[in-house]
Design an enzyme around this catalytic site. Structure first.
Site, PDB file in Angstrom:
ATOM      1  N   ASP A 116      12.982  36.896  31.618  1.00 48.73           N
ATOM      2  CA  ASP A 116      12.980  36.530  30.212  1.00 48.73           C
ATOM      3  C   ASP A 116      11.646  37.019  29.643  1.00 48.73           C
ATOM      4  O   ASP A 116      10.692  37.267  30.397  1.00 48.73           O
ATOM      5  CB  ASP A 116      13.114  35.007  30.092  1.00 48.73           C
ATOM      6  CG  ASP A 116      12.884  34.516  28.684  1.00 48.73           C
ATOM      7  OD1 ASP A 116      13.596  34.983  27.777  1.00 48.73           O
ATOM      8  OD2 ASP A 116      11.980  33.683  28.490  1.00 48.73           O
ATOM      9  N   ASP A 128       9.758  35.982  26.067  1.00 46.99           N
ATOM     10  CA  ASP A 128       8.882  35.003  25.426  1.00 46.99           C
ATOM     11  C   ASP A 128       8.883  33.694  26.213  1.00 46.99           C
ATOM     12  O   ASP A 128       9.938  33.092  26.433  1.00 46.99           O
ATOM     13  CB  ASP A 128       9.344  34.762  23.991  1.00 46.99           C
ATOM     14  CG  ASP A 128       8.218  34.286  23.100  1.00 46.99           C
ATOM     15  OD1 ASP A 128       7.066  34.233  23.569  1.00 46.99           O
ATOM     16  OD2 ASP A 128       8.474  33.964  21.933  1.00 46.99           O
TER      17      ASP A 128
END
Length: 215
Positions: free
Chosen positions: A11, A13
């Protein structure tokens, strides 16, 4: 804990970098521009979701496209100075061959690329909001990343900070490693939970990647 894998899926952020202050600034301004009340906005989960999903909860269908373009503009313009690289990110990614990892983000491609460039991160493969029809917690984004890398999903490890992303990884049949960067450890269901990527070391072998967790 040791984990053997062929590919690592990250992922963006909250995992590789943080833009939480920028996100709050931009979405607060966006809500004001579109007449979304503070009460309505306070009940919306922003983290780990695509912008179009968030907007669809707040506005009529005929306003979604324009509103989506506006939030992307606000967030891309706010990227300079609005991104912080999280501990361990540069060291870990720098040790991986290009075809052994990918970024899987809920952001649009222009925004995801802008944030990574600001952080000084070169990425080999990115799955962004435009590439999928169903966002996290659906497994589609992670399954697509595995397909792009040519790796069996069962041989992938997902690194995530959000419960929705971890659910997506589990649903894809992948090993999951949670980072306690944005949520409490008690909220994170994963095969391993660490503080951040500085707790991860990897050794690249002919067969893939051997991951060790320090926490």
């Amino acid at each position: 804990m040791k984990i053997h894998a062929e590919a690592l899926l990250f992922d963006n952020d909250g995992t590789l970098l943080s833009s939480i202050d920028s996100v709050r600034r931009c979405w607060t301004r966006w809500a004001q521009e579109y007449g979304v009340t503070a009460e309505d906005f306070s009940g919306i989960e922003l983290h780990g979701r695509t912008a179009v999903e968030i907007i669809a909860e707040l506005l009529p269908a005929d306003r979604v496209d324009g509103a989506l373009a506006r939030i992307e503009q606000l967030e891309v313009e706010d990227v300079p100075g609005g991104v912080v690289v999280l501990p361990g990110t540069k060291e870990l990614l720098g040790s991986l061959p290009a075809r052994r990892w990918a970024v899987v983000t809920s952001a649009t491609r222009p925004l995801g690329e802008a944030r990574l460039r600001e952080a000084g991160i070169d990425f080999p493969v990115m799955i962004a909001a435009e590439d999928i029809t169903r966002g996290k917690p659906d497994p589609e984004p992670y399954l697509l990343a595995a397909r792009r890398l040519g790796v069996d999903p069962a041989r992938c490890v997902v690194f995530e900070d959000a419960p929705a992303g971890l659910r997506a990884g589990r649903a894809a049949g992948m090993t999951t490693v949670a980072l306690a960067t944005t949520h409490e450890r008690a909220e994170l269901v994963a095969d391993a939970v660490v503080t951040d990527l500085s707790a991860i070391t990897v050794q690249v072998t002919a067969a893939g990647v051997e991951i060790s967790t320090a926490d």
